[in-house]
Design an enzyme around this catalytic site. Structure first.
Site, short mmCIF file in Angstrom:
data_model
loop_
_atom_site.label_atom_id
_atom_site.label_comp_id
_atom_site.label_asym_id
_atom_site.label_seq_id
_atom_site.Cartn_x
_atom_site.Cartn_y
_atom_site.Cartn_z
N CYS C 83 35.02 37.36 23.85
CA CYS C 83 34.52 36.19 24.58
C CYS C 83 35.33 34.94 24.25
O CYS C 83 35.14 33.89 24.87
CB CYS C 83 33.05 35.96 24.28
SG CYS C 83 32.11 37.48 24.25
N HIS C 331 28.98 32.45 32.50
CA HIS C 331 29.83 32.96 31.42
C HIS C 331 30.71 34.11 31.92
O HIS C 331 30.53 35.25 31.52
CB HIS C 331 28.93 33.39 30.25
CG HIS C 331 29.67 33.86 29.04
ND1 HIS C 331 30.94 33.45 28.70
CD2 HIS C 331 29.29 34.74 28.06
CE1 HIS C 331 31.31 34.05 27.57
NE2 HIS C 331 30.34 34.84 27.17
#
Lengths: 129, 348, 383
Positions: C83, C331
């Site tokens: 991430c 996201h």
């Protein structure tokens, strides 16, 4: 097919085999090639004790596809008596009664299946004692 | 003398009551419970199978035997629900328990007597002097088609026995097997559930073989039913073992300790072995035990055991069968049970 | 090392972008950034993406994006750090400019998550496959374990976690690029569907598509374009054990602590100098822990701080996630680290619209991978 990959981890998943650094006695699970404490590279094999305490946990209610038919199930971080910490499912758990610090013991259970026709994958799960 | 040096049994936590299954299929719950003399049965957790049950039972057996697992020369697992059609259950077990790799293993199948088959072969190896210890296990997550009479009884559990020559907890005095081609119950390759011949499974199958083996065993041993403290037979339901015991001359009292079926169900290959484990849990030195299994197809294995002084030292080293049967139960409804036993069609 | 500046930014809207492919999204963001910067060429580019191989069965994103952006044979590299892929992409661009190797570098990030992959499974590849994921744990599950430990250790409450979601949704409602432009109440968060106890659906960042890109340039280029305004004051990165269970503490993220120390030192700043911070709130508990580990609040006080409005746009002593954060803005994993930089870029340029923080001069972006096994921190300063 995950056969070779699975077979490689059998000593750890079935028997909790860990490595102890010959230089500083740090225990690594799974075994490592370099000691995270002293950078030593010589190890002996030891078997971890199968009892410990529940440090923290969750109840997985949305699983990946592979585990979606087993939800809800509890997963926790266990500190074994040797001080080693592992992540594992807590089997047969009363999900309402799990708590920090509970004493647990590791048992041998089926963890997952490689699809309908692939191999069955076993290993440790904790049960509250 | 050759006999048992360690034993262990394992029962999953989950249960379903016979009346719950009866209601699901529109049967009279009271009549079913009474007719089968069965209250409830054990159900394996979603992560349990014959292999994990065998491992748990074998761990307890090792604990009671107090031996080095590496000294075990053979491991046989008898079951009609081996998780793999091809690949032995015991290969996984020996690697989990640190037995081997210098060990002989095999999976046995003989309907409900695969467990005593495994015990018999383990015993024979030790008796032949081939090895110091051998382990025989009977375990099942028994199969029964939804709505079939078998569904009320088909349950999960198992027992493991380590055979050896020293520090025996029970000596094996006599054995006898009785076998014929009797198509009372079977499962063809690729079929999900076993089929059976209904009432044909009674007299021509269950009773004929158990009585055949039982009578031969009494003759061989020159013993009478009254000589035994305990008797245990294969337990497909609550009634059959009581009836066959009576036909052989045993009393209810002798059968009580091993008669676990009303709360456990029919654990197929694990049935009479679990009954034997329940008896060993309470047996005293000197007690004689009479045991005859039954497996459809069909055959019976009979054993006569004499409990030794060692028994009292090992009984408390591992959980006892009745304890496991009576405590920590989790009851399932039929929907949960159908999910746990994978009786619901899912998308792949 | 020489100074480097952010001179242009561009991003797609974040959300479920059913008509956009991964290459379309990246090219859209990259073109916007190039146009915003006003450059006529770039020297090199980085594409941050966590797992395009699992999400859309496409790897080799560097070449693909260079091809579709029409800049071949320019060097183009796909960077992966779970991430934190976007943040690391930006750091690579920064290092390339700061080292003097290039003058104009595009740092981008992208993820296409809604094309039908098992998202839970794909995201879990950022954890230890053999010793965490094998046992059925999910990412929400790992953060839930941290949340429960934090609650146990410091008395952090369910309501305090929810306050993070409420704040970030409120901020996101003011962000035209956000996936969720709706506010939520504390009650809604606390009553939302349980995902992994104690984390509920509204504690979790969503599954998103999107891309973001910025242009990093040398001082000379920035000056020539009249864009010598937003300087990269610090770039720092750190790692930690991949498995959460291997760490001494379940409530401190050592990679965040280590990267923050380096970043503050490099920028010559302290936590109290930071006015706005974009932090990696993949789950509400992450923002709580990170706000502590960045030194904004004392250990254990992050939840209380959020609940008391100390991080809010309206009353905050430090405004955290003015963009709406991962929680509300969305996201798309690989794009996240770049989108954080873009929020700082807009705020420091005074172009953040309804969510503009007055006199914003110093901003920090904290982007992390997995359960914090990778952390990359940047400090941007308006000159």
């Amino acid at each position: 097919m995950i056969t070779a990959r699975y077979a490689r981890e059998i000593p750890q998943r079935y028997r909790l085999e860990a490595s102890r650094c010959a230089q500083c006695a740090t225990v690594s699970f799974p075994p490592r090639l370099v000691c995270p404490t002293c950078k030593g590279r010589t190890f002996s094999t030891i078997t971890l004790q199968n009892e410990g305490k529940l440090l923290s946990y969750t109840v997985v209610r949305v699983g990946s596809d592979k585990f979606s038919k087993e939800t809800p199930f509890a997963v926790g971080i266990i500190e074994l008596k040797d001080g080693i910490r592992i992540t594992t499912q807590i089997a047969d758990a009363n999900l309402e009664k799990l708590a920090h610090g509970q004493t647990v013991r590791l048992v041998f259970r089926k963890i997952q299946e490689d699809g309908k026709a692939g191999i069955l994958c076993y290993g440790y799960k904790a049960i509250v004692v | 003398m050759v006999g048992i040096v360690g034993y262990g049994a394992y029962v999953p936590r989950y249960r379903i009551k016979a009346e719950v299954i009866a209601k699901q299929w529109g049967a009279d719950p009271e009549a079913v419970t009474r007719g089968l003399s069965l209250v409830e049965k054990t159900v394996p957790g979603q992560d349990e199978d014959t292999i994990t049950i065998s491992v748990a039972a074998a761990q307890y057996a090792l604990r009671r035997a107090g031996i080095d697992p590496k000294e075990i020369g053979a491991v046989y697992v008898g079951s009609e629900s081996h998780p793999y059609a091809v690949k032995p259950s015991a290969t996984i077990l020996i690697d989990a328990l640190g037995i081997g790799p210098h060990v002989h293993v095999a999976s046995y199948e003989f309907a409900c007597k695969a467990g005593t088959e495994a015990m018999y072969v383990a015993y024979s190896h030790v008796k032949a002097g081939e090895m110091k210890y051998a382990m025989g296990i009977g375990a099942d997550t028994s199969q029964g088609a939804p709505g079939d009479a078998l569904e009320y009884t088909a349950s999960a559990g198992g027992a493991a026995f380590i055979m050896g020559r020293e520090r025996l907890v029970a000596e094996i005095l006599f054995t006898h097997s009785y076998t014929s081609d009797t198509p009372d119950f079977w499962r063809r390759e690729g079929e999900n559930y076993p089929r059976h011949g209904g009432r044909f499974t009674g007299d021509p199958a269950y009773f004929r073989h158990i009585v055949g083996a039982g009578k031969a065993l009494l003759e061989k041993s020159k013993m009478a039913p009254a000589d035994f403290k305990f008797a245990v037979f294969h337990m497909p339901n609550g009634k059959f073992p009581q009836e066959v015991g009576k036909r052989l001359g045993f009393t209810k009292d002798q059968m009580e300790a091993g008669w676990i079926v009303p709360w456990m169900g029919n654990t197929y290959s694990g049935s009479s072995p679990c009954g034997l484990a329940a008896i060993l849990d309470v047996a005293k030195p000197g007690d004689l035990i009479f045991m005859v299994s039954f497996g459809s197809g069909a055959g019976s294995d009979g054993f006569i055991y004499r409990v030794t002084d060692e028994i009292v030292k090992v009984q408390d080293r591992a959980p006892k069968l009745r304890q496991m049967l009576d405590s920590d139960k989790v009851y399932l409804d039929y929907g949960q049970y159908a999910k746990y036993r994978r009786k619901i069609k899912l998308n792949e | 090392m020489r100074d480097a500046y952010v001179i242009g930014a561009g991003m797609t809207k974040f959300g479920e972008l059913w008509s956009n492919s991964i290459r379309d999204m990246f090219v859209e963001a990259a073109l916007k950034a190039i146009d915003d910067a006003g450059v006529d060429h770039i020297d090199s580019m980085y594409v941050g993406a966590m797992s395009s191989g699992l999400f859309v069965q496409q790897e080799h994103l560097g070449a693909l994006m260079a091809d579709y952006l029409g800049v071949v044979p320019m060097p183009a590299t796909h960077v992966e750090s779970a991430c934190a892929s976007g943040g690391v992409s930006f750091r690579q661009a920064f290092l390339e400019v700061a080292s003097g190797a290039s003058d104009i570098v595009l740092a981008g990030g992208v993820e296409k998550m809604t094309d039908g992959a098992d998202v839970t499974d794909a995201l879990a590849t950022a954890a230890d496959q053999e010793y965490e994921v094998y046992h059925g744990i999910t990412f929400p599950g790992l953060y839930a374990i941290m949340a429960r430990a934090h609650m146990q250790e410091f008395g952090t409450t369910r309501e305090q976690l929810a306050a993070v979601a409420v704040k970030n949704h409120r901020n996101g409602s003011k962000n035209p690029n956000a996936q969720f432009r709706s506010e939520v109440t504390l009650e809604q968060v606390i009553r939302s569907t349980m995902v992994a106890d104690p984390l509920r659906l509204l504690d979790c960042s969503p599954v998103s598509d999107g891309a973001a890109a910025v242009i990093v340039a040398s001082e000379a280029v920035a000056k020539k374009l009249g864009k010598q305004r937003i300087r990269v004051a610090a770039s720092a990165q750190a790692s930690d054990t991949l498995a959460l269970h291997s760490r001494k503490s379940l409530t401190t993220l050592n990679a965040v602590v280590a990267a923050a120390q380096k970043a503050y030192k490099m920028a010559g700043k302290k936590p109290s100098d930071i006015q706005i911070a974009e932090v990696h709130d993949c789950f509400t508990i992450a923002e709580v822990i990170v706000s502590e580990d960045l030194g904004f609040f004392e250990k254990g006080k992050g939840g209380e701080a959020a609940a008391n409005g100390l991080t809010s746009l309206e009353t905050g002593k430090i405004r955290v996630n003015t963009s709406g954060g991962l929680k509300s803005k969305g996201h798309p994993v690989g794009a996240t680290g770049i989108a954080q930089i873009i929020e700082l870029y807009e705020q420091l340029n005074g172009k953040a619209g309804a969510r503009q923080v007055e006199n914003a001069r110093i901003g920090l972006a904290e982007n992390m991978g997995g359960t914090g096994a990778s952390c990359v921190i940047h400090i941007l300063e308006a000159l």
